[in-house]
Design a protein around this motif. Structure first.
Motif, mmCIF file in Angstrom:
data_model
loop_
_atom_site.group_PDB
_atom_site.id
_atom_site.type_symbol
_atom_site.label_atom_id
_atom_site.label_comp_id
_atom_site.label_asym_id
_atom_site.label_seq_id
_atom_site.Cartn_x
_atom_site.Cartn_y
_atom_site.Cartn_z
ATOM 1 N N ILE A 127 0.842 -1.198 0.000
ATOM 2 C CA ILE A 127 0.000 0.000 0.000
ATOM 3 C C ILE A 127 0.877 1.247 0.000
ATOM 4 C CG2 ILE A 127 -1.900 -1.197 1.164
ATOM 5 C CD1 ILE A 127 -1.000 0.174 3.779
ATOM 6 N N GLY A 128 0.254 2.379 -0.182
ATOM 7 C CA GLY A 128 0.984 3.636 -0.145
ATOM 8 C C GLY A 128 1.497 3.926 1.259
ATOM 9 N N THR A 129 2.528 4.755 1.366
ATOM 10 C CA THR A 129 3.119 5.120 2.659
ATOM 11 C C THR A 129 2.081 5.728 3.594
ATOM 12 O OG1 THR A 129 5.215 5.503 1.544
ATOM 13 C CG2 THR A 129 5.003 6.422 3.743
ATOM 14 N N ASN A 130 1.102 6.418 3.023
ATOM 15 C CA ASN A 130 0.060 7.051 3.832
ATOM 16 C C ASN A 130 -1.090 6.096 4.161
ATOM 17 O OD1 ASN A 130 -1.197 6.809 1.370
ATOM 18 N ND2 ASN A 130 -1.652 8.992 1.129
ATOM 19 N N GLY A 131 -0.952 4.819 3.789
ATOM 20 C CA GLY A 131 -1.980 3.822 4.069
ATOM 21 C C GLY A 131 -3.025 3.684 2.982
ATOM 22 N N ALA A 132 -2.904 4.464 1.909
ATOM 23 C CA ALA A 132 -3.886 4.416 0.823
ATOM 24 C C ALA A 132 -3.728 3.141 -0.004
ATOM 25 C CB ALA A 132 -3.732 5.633 -0.085
ATOM 26 N N LEU A 133 -4.858 2.608 -0.434
ATOM 27 C CA LEU A 133 -4.849 1.452 -1.328
ATOM 28 C C LEU A 133 -4.637 1.981 -2.739
ATOM 29 C CD1 LEU A 133 -7.883 -0.647 -0.025
ATOM 30 C CD2 LEU A 133 -5.491 -0.726 0.689
ATOM 31 N N VAL A 134 -3.407 1.948 -3.181
ATOM 32 C CA VAL A 134 -3.079 2.487 -4.495
ATOM 33 C C VAL A 134 -2.707 1.364 -5.449
ATOM 34 C CG1 VAL A 134 -2.364 4.751 -3.676
ATOM 35 C CG2 VAL A 134 -0.704 2.923 -3.752
ATOM 36 N N GLY A 135 -3.100 1.516 -6.689
ATOM 37 C CA GLY A 135 -2.708 0.619 -7.764
ATOM 38 C C GLY A 135 -2.859 -0.862 -7.508
ATOM 39 N N TYR A 136 -3.627 -1.509 -8.368
ATOM 40 C CA TYR A 136 -3.729 -2.965 -8.339
ATOM 41 C C TYR A 136 -4.249 -3.407 -9.696
ATOM 42 C CZ TYR A 136 -4.431 -7.692 -6.624
ATOM 43 O OH TYR A 136 -4.336 -9.049 -6.442
ATOM 44 N N ALA A 137 -3.593 -4.391 -10.279
ATOM 45 C CA ALA A 137 -3.960 -4.838 -11.628
ATOM 46 C C ALA A 137 -5.417 -5.274 -11.719
ATOM 47 C CB ALA A 137 -3.039 -5.974 -12.078
ATOM 48 N N GLY A 138 -5.939 -5.857 -10.655
ATOM 49 C CA GLY A 138 -7.332 -6.306 -10.648
ATOM 50 C C GLY A 138 -8.312 -5.217 -10.278
ATOM 51 N N GLY A 139 -7.791 -4.051 -9.908
ATOM 52 C CA GLY A 139 -8.639 -2.941 -9.486
ATOM 53 C C GLY A 139 -8.633 -2.801 -7.970
ATOM 54 N N ILE A 140 -8.856 -1.595 -7.517
ATOM 55 C CA ILE A 140 -8.810 -1.297 -6.083
ATOM 56 C C ILE A 140 -9.861 -2.093 -5.304
ATOM 57 C CG2 ILE A 140 -9.099 0.533 -4.353
ATOM 58 C CD1 ILE A 140 -6.437 0.648 -5.864
ATOM 59 N N GLU A 141 -11.041 -2.317 -5.888
ATOM 60 C CA GLU A 141 -12.090 -3.065 -5.177
ATOM 61 C C GLU A 141 -11.641 -4.499 -4.885
ATOM 62 O OE1 GLU A 141 -14.922 -2.088 -3.621
ATOM 63 O OE2 GLU A 141 -14.093 -0.121 -4.105
ATOM 64 N N ILE A 142 -10.959 -5.120 -5.833
ATOM 65 C CA ILE A 142 -10.466 -6.484 -5.599
ATOM 66 C C ILE A 142 -9.363 -6.454 -4.552
ATOM 67 C CG2 ILE A 142 -9.195 -8.414 -6.638
ATOM 68 C CD1 ILE A 142 -10.935 -8.069 -9.121
ATOM 69 N N LYS A 143 -8.469 -5.473 -4.621
ATOM 70 C CA LYS A 143 -7.412 -5.336 -3.613
ATOM 71 C C LYS A 143 -8.044 -5.213 -2.229
ATOM 72 C CE LYS A 143 -3.196 -2.696 -2.715
ATOM 73 N NZ LYS A 143 -2.209 -1.853 -3.372
#
Length: 154
Positions: A127-143
């Motif tokens: 995840i991002g340093t700030n805790g954000a769910l950033v970037g995922y090939a399957g999409g953020i919802e799947i992550k």
């Protein structure tokens, strides 16, 4: 010979590709590679069984033969991803530090993006340093769904 087979899962369809000895790719959509046969080989069947156990909260570690194709650096990153404990998240910077170059966060992000075996090689745990769910090939919802599977309280 290369093989592929698709099944529906709790996060949608997954397609698993393999050769005779190892899983080579997992995709969030059906992949038909030239000169591949659509067949649920024993290795692919084992992978789907382990993924089902994972989605049911019964499996925390995968025990599958893997053969991801990538650069030396990408393989190093993917190896580090496999050391991130179940239910934990690391920042891109933490992964970069574990790879041996704390300034390589962006390169780690690119290696994550090119991970051919998601879920089993758990790039969703980054995840991002700030805790954000950033970037995922399957999409953020799947992550988000995968992280929820790992954070269900027993």
């Amino acid at each position: 010979m290369m093989y592929y087979y698709s099944q529906n899962t709790p996060i949608g369809p997954l397609c698993i590709c393999a050769d005779e000895q190892a899983i080579t790719k997992i995709s969030f959509k059906k992949i038909i590679e030239s000169e591949s046969l659509e067949e649920e080989t024993p290795i692919i069947k084992q992978a789907f069984e382990q993924l089902t156990e994972y989605f049911n909260g019964e499996r925390k570690h995968f025990d599958l033969p893997l053969n991801p194709q990538g650069t030396v650096f990408q393989k190093k990153v993917w190896s580090v991803l496999q050391s991130i404990p179940y239910g934990e998240t690391w920042s891109y910077k933490q992964v970069a530090t574990a790879v041996g170059n704390a300034k390589a966060s962006r390169a780690v992000g690119m290696a994550n993006n090119r991970n051919p075996i998601p879920i089993v090689v758990p790039c969703h745990r980054v995840i991002g340093t700030n805790g954000a769910l950033v970037g995922y090939a399957g999409g953020i919802e799947i992550k988000k769904s995968l992280l929820e599977v790992e954070n269900k309280k027993e």
